[in-house]
Motif scaffolding. Structure first.
Motif, PDB file in Angstrom:
ATOM      1  N   ASP A 133       0.823  -1.208   0.000  1.00 56.62           N
ATOM      2  CA  ASP A 133       0.000   0.000   0.000  1.00 56.62           C
ATOM      3  C   ASP A 133       0.859   1.261   0.000  1.00 56.62           C
ATOM      4  O   ASP A 133       0.626   2.203  -0.757  1.00 56.62           O
ATOM      5  N   TRP A 134       1.869   1.289   0.873  1.00 59.18           N
ATOM      6  CA  TRP A 134       2.722   2.477   0.959  1.00 59.18           C
ATOM      7  C   TRP A 134       3.482   2.677  -0.345  1.00 59.18           C
ATOM      8  O   TRP A 134       3.630   3.804  -0.828  1.00 59.18           O
ATOM      9  N   ALA A 135       4.012   1.584  -0.902  1.00 55.48           N
ATOM     10  CA  ALA A 135       4.789   1.700  -2.138  1.00 55.48           C
ATOM     11  C   ALA A 135       3.950   2.309  -3.251  1.00 55.48           C
ATOM     12  O   ALA A 135       4.432   3.156  -4.022  1.00 55.48           O
ATOM     13  N   LEU A 136       2.688   1.897  -3.350  1.00 57.26           N
ATOM     14  CA  LEU A 136       1.829   2.412  -4.420  1.00 57.26           C
ATOM     15  C   LEU A 136       1.437   3.857  -4.188  1.00 57.26           C
ATOM     16  O   LEU A 136       1.405   4.666  -5.125  1.00 57.26           O
ATOM     17  N   THR A 137       1.114   4.226  -2.944  1.00 63.61           N
ATOM     18  CA  THR A 137       0.716   5.613  -2.692  1.00 63.61           C
ATOM     19  C   THR A 137       1.878   6.562  -2.924  1.00 63.61           C
ATOM     20  O   THR A 137       1.674   7.726  -3.279  1.00 63.61           O
ATOM     21  N   ARG A 138       3.110   6.092  -2.752  1.00 61.94           N
ATOM     22  CA  ARG A 138       4.272   6.942  -2.984  1.00 61.94           C
ATOM     23  C   ARG A 138       4.601   7.075  -4.466  1.00 61.94           C
ATOM     24  O   ARG A 138       5.024   8.135  -4.920  1.00 61.94           O
ATOM     25  N   ALA A 139       4.440   5.978  -5.203  1.00 64.92           N
ATOM     26  CA  ALA A 139       4.992   5.940  -6.554  1.00 64.92           C
ATOM     27  C   ALA A 139       3.972   6.035  -7.678  1.00 64.92           C
ATOM     28  O   ALA A 139       4.338   6.373  -8.799  1.00 64.92           O
ATOM     29  N   ALA A 140       2.708   5.717  -7.418  1.00 63.47           N
ATOM     30  CA  ALA A 140       1.716   5.737  -8.499  1.00 63.47           C
ATOM     31  C   ALA A 140       1.517   7.162  -9.010  1.00 63.47           C
ATOM     32  O   ALA A 140       1.341   8.080  -8.216  1.00 63.47           O
ATOM     33  N   PRO A 141       1.508   7.366 -10.324  1.00 61.49           N
ATOM     34  CA  PRO A 141       1.324   8.710 -10.867  1.00 61.49           C
ATOM     35  C   PRO A 141      -0.120   9.205 -10.807  1.00 61.49           C
ATOM     36  O   PRO A 141      -0.373  10.386 -11.019  1.00 61.49           O
ATOM     37  N   CYS A 142      -1.067   8.300 -10.530  1.00 65.32           N
ATOM     38  CA  CYS A 142      -2.482   8.665 -10.479  1.00 65.32           C
ATOM     39  C   CYS A 142      -2.985   8.570  -9.033  1.00 65.32           C
ATOM     40  O   CYS A 142      -2.315   7.991  -8.173  1.00 65.32           O
ATOM     41  N   PRO A 143      -4.160   9.128  -8.734  1.00 58.96           N
ATOM     42  CA  PRO A 143      -4.733   8.954  -7.398  1.00 58.96           C
ATOM     43  C   PRO A 143      -4.929   7.473  -7.064  1.00 58.96           C
ATOM     44  O   PRO A 143      -5.254   6.671  -7.942  1.00 58.96           O
ATOM     45  N   VAL A 144      -4.704   7.125  -5.792  1.00 60.90           N
ATOM     46  CA  VAL A 144      -4.833   5.744  -5.323  1.00 60.90           C
ATOM     47  C   VAL A 144      -5.901   5.684  -4.243  1.00 60.90           C
ATOM     48  O   VAL A 144      -5.797   6.367  -3.213  1.00 60.90           O
ATOM     49  N   LEU A 145      -6.928   4.886  -4.470  1.00 60.53           N
ATOM     50  CA  LEU A 145      -7.953   4.646  -3.466  1.00 60.53           C
ATOM     51  C   LEU A 145      -7.578   3.413  -2.663  1.00 60.53           C
ATOM     52  O   LEU A 145      -7.462   2.312  -3.209  1.00 60.53           O
ATOM     53  N   ILE A 146      -7.343   3.590  -1.368  1.00 61.79           N
ATOM     54  CA  ILE A 146      -7.123   2.465  -0.464  1.00 61.79           C
ATOM     55  C   ILE A 146      -8.490   2.042   0.042  1.00 61.79           C
ATOM     56  O   ILE A 146      -9.117   2.728   0.848  1.00 61.79           O
ATOM     57  N   SER A 147      -8.969   0.916  -0.463  1.00 66.15           N
ATOM     58  CA  SER A 147     -10.340   0.455  -0.212  1.00 66.15           C
ATOM     59  C   SER A 147     -10.381  -0.359   1.077  1.00 66.15           C
ATOM     60  O   SER A 147      -9.734  -1.403   1.187  1.00 66.15           O
ATOM     61  N   LYS A 148     -11.169   0.130   2.047  1.00 69.59           N
ATOM     62  CA  LYS A 148     -11.255  -0.528   3.343  1.00 69.59           C
ATOM     63  C   LYS A 148     -12.610  -1.182   3.590  1.00 69.59           C
ATOM     64  O   LYS A 148     -12.682  -2.278   4.160  1.00 69.59           O
ATOM     65  N   LYS A 149     -13.699  -0.493   3.219  1.00 71.50           N
ATOM     66  CA  LYS A 149     -15.022  -1.051   3.497  1.00 71.50           C
ATOM     67  C   LYS A 149     -16.015  -0.591   2.445  1.00 71.50           C
ATOM     68  O   LYS A 149     -15.738   0.316   1.655  1.00 71.50           O
ATOM     69  N   ALA A 150     -17.181  -1.202   2.457  1.00 72.54           N
ATOM     70  CA  ALA A 150     -18.190  -0.928   1.434  1.00 72.54           C
ATOM     71  C   ALA A 150     -18.727   0.493   1.557  1.00 72.54           C
ATOM     72  O   ALA A 150     -18.814   1.049   2.654  1.00 72.54           O
ATOM     73  N   TRP A 151     -19.112   1.072   0.399  1.00 70.27           N
ATOM     74  CA  TRP A 151     -19.774   2.376   0.380  1.00 70.27           C
ATOM     75  C   TRP A 151     -21.277   2.137   0.498  1.00 70.27           C
ATOM     76  O   TRP A 151     -21.971   1.945  -0.489  1.00 70.27           O
ATOM     77  N   LYS A 152     -21.786   2.152   1.709  1.00 68.07           N
ATOM     78  CA  LYS A 152     -23.209   1.854   1.916  1.00 68.07           C
ATOM     79  C   LYS A 152     -24.074   3.092   1.694  1.00 68.07           C
ATOM     80  O   LYS A 152     -24.959   3.105   0.855  1.00 68.07           O
TER      81      LYS A 152
END
Length: 303
Positions: A133-152
């Protein structure tokens, strides 16, 4: 003024199938609003690939690897099947790669939005090795959604801005623009939060600060003015601004959790070298404390 988000290609990616069931309806909601293509990627690897020929002949090893990849593809197909009639274009693929972060990053060409189901890490290992997760949030050129739970019942998208001075406005602009797009997709309120130091944090630097109330007022007014400028520039549909005294790593998660924000959007900066091994910046502290989903927006490249 109503604006359509710019998300044209969404990638859901993980090093396991876990969490994809929660990520898929989120991608479908984005697709419904923006018409984005949705790709689903599973990165797989097994140390069987490292067995020497003397123990496992190359042909047998290749067959076993293909079997593992086929099993993963079957699992992916079962997951995306319910969405094939709902999403105009949805694709699934399996990538054999030992380094999951490198594998996912290699697939981000043309991707506008990455959804990554959260990895569950605990203990000292998080402080010694940068998790996926940390590696992607640091290096991804686009926004990163860290998905934790459902959008109710989506209620609030909370944009966390560092509005202390104008040097942060480029990143703040990217955060607020992304948060505004997501609030339109979810059909919910967009609110802004910014934290400023308490005098207890600053008094050693100020040394001769006697007008505490005046200093606090100046801190708030500076942040409010910078936020107002951004909101007006982007025509962002902000309904409320929260200016909180205290450390951002404490104040922002407390507010996000209190209001049960469906998304908290914040900025992060890439790290290189030895600093990649140390988890300590504000974004990472907030990611670990906020109970809802998070979106990280990387600092735009200079020039």
């Amino acid at each position: 003024m109503s604006k359509k988000p710019v998300f044209k290609k969404v990638l859901i990616a993980n090093d396991k199938l876990d969490g994809l069931d929660l990520a898929l309806p989120k991608a479908a909601m984005i697709e419904h609003y923006s018409g984005a293509t949705v790709d689903v990627l599973a990165v797989v690897y097994d140390t069987i690939a490292e067995e020497p020929d003397t123990i496992l002949p190359a042909a047998e090893r290749a067959n076993l690897i293909e079997g593992l990849k086929a099993a993963e593809r079957n699992g992916l197909r079962r997951l995306i099947e319910p969405y094939e009639e709902k999403v105009a274009e949805i694709n699934a693929s399996v990538l054999w790669e030992k380094n999951a972060a490198r594998g996912i990053l290699s697939q981000l060409e043309g991707v506008d939005f990455l959804i990554k189901p959260i990895s569950r890490h605990q203990g000292l290992i998080d402080r010694l090795h940068a998790p996926l997760d940390w590696a992607l949030t640091r290096a991804a050129p686009c926004p990163v959604l860290i998905s934790k739970k459902a959008w109710k019942e989506p209620n609030v998208v909370l944009a966390a801005l560092d509005a202390g001075d104008e040097s942060h406005q480029t990143l703040n602009r990217a955060i607020l623009a992304t948060a505004a797009d997501l609030s339109r997709i979810l059909g919910c309120d967009l609110q802004v939060v910014s934290a400023y130091p308490s005098l207890g944090q600053s008094v050693s630097e100020l040394q001769v600060a006697t007008d505490y109330d005046g200093i606090k007022a100046d801190m708030r007014e500076t942040r409010q003015a910078l936020i107002n400028d951004l909101v007006n520039e982007l025509e962002a549909p902000v309904t409320e601004v929260h200016l909180l005294e205290g450390h951002a790593r404490d104040a922002i998660p407390a507010l996000a959790n209190e209001m049960n924000a469906v998304l908290t959007v914040l900025g992060t900066a890439a790290r290189r070298g030895l600093s990649q091994l140390i988890l300590g910046n504000t974004a990472e502290a907030i990611i670990g404390s906020v109970e809802g989903d998070l979106v990280t927006v990387r600092e735009p490249e200079a020039g």
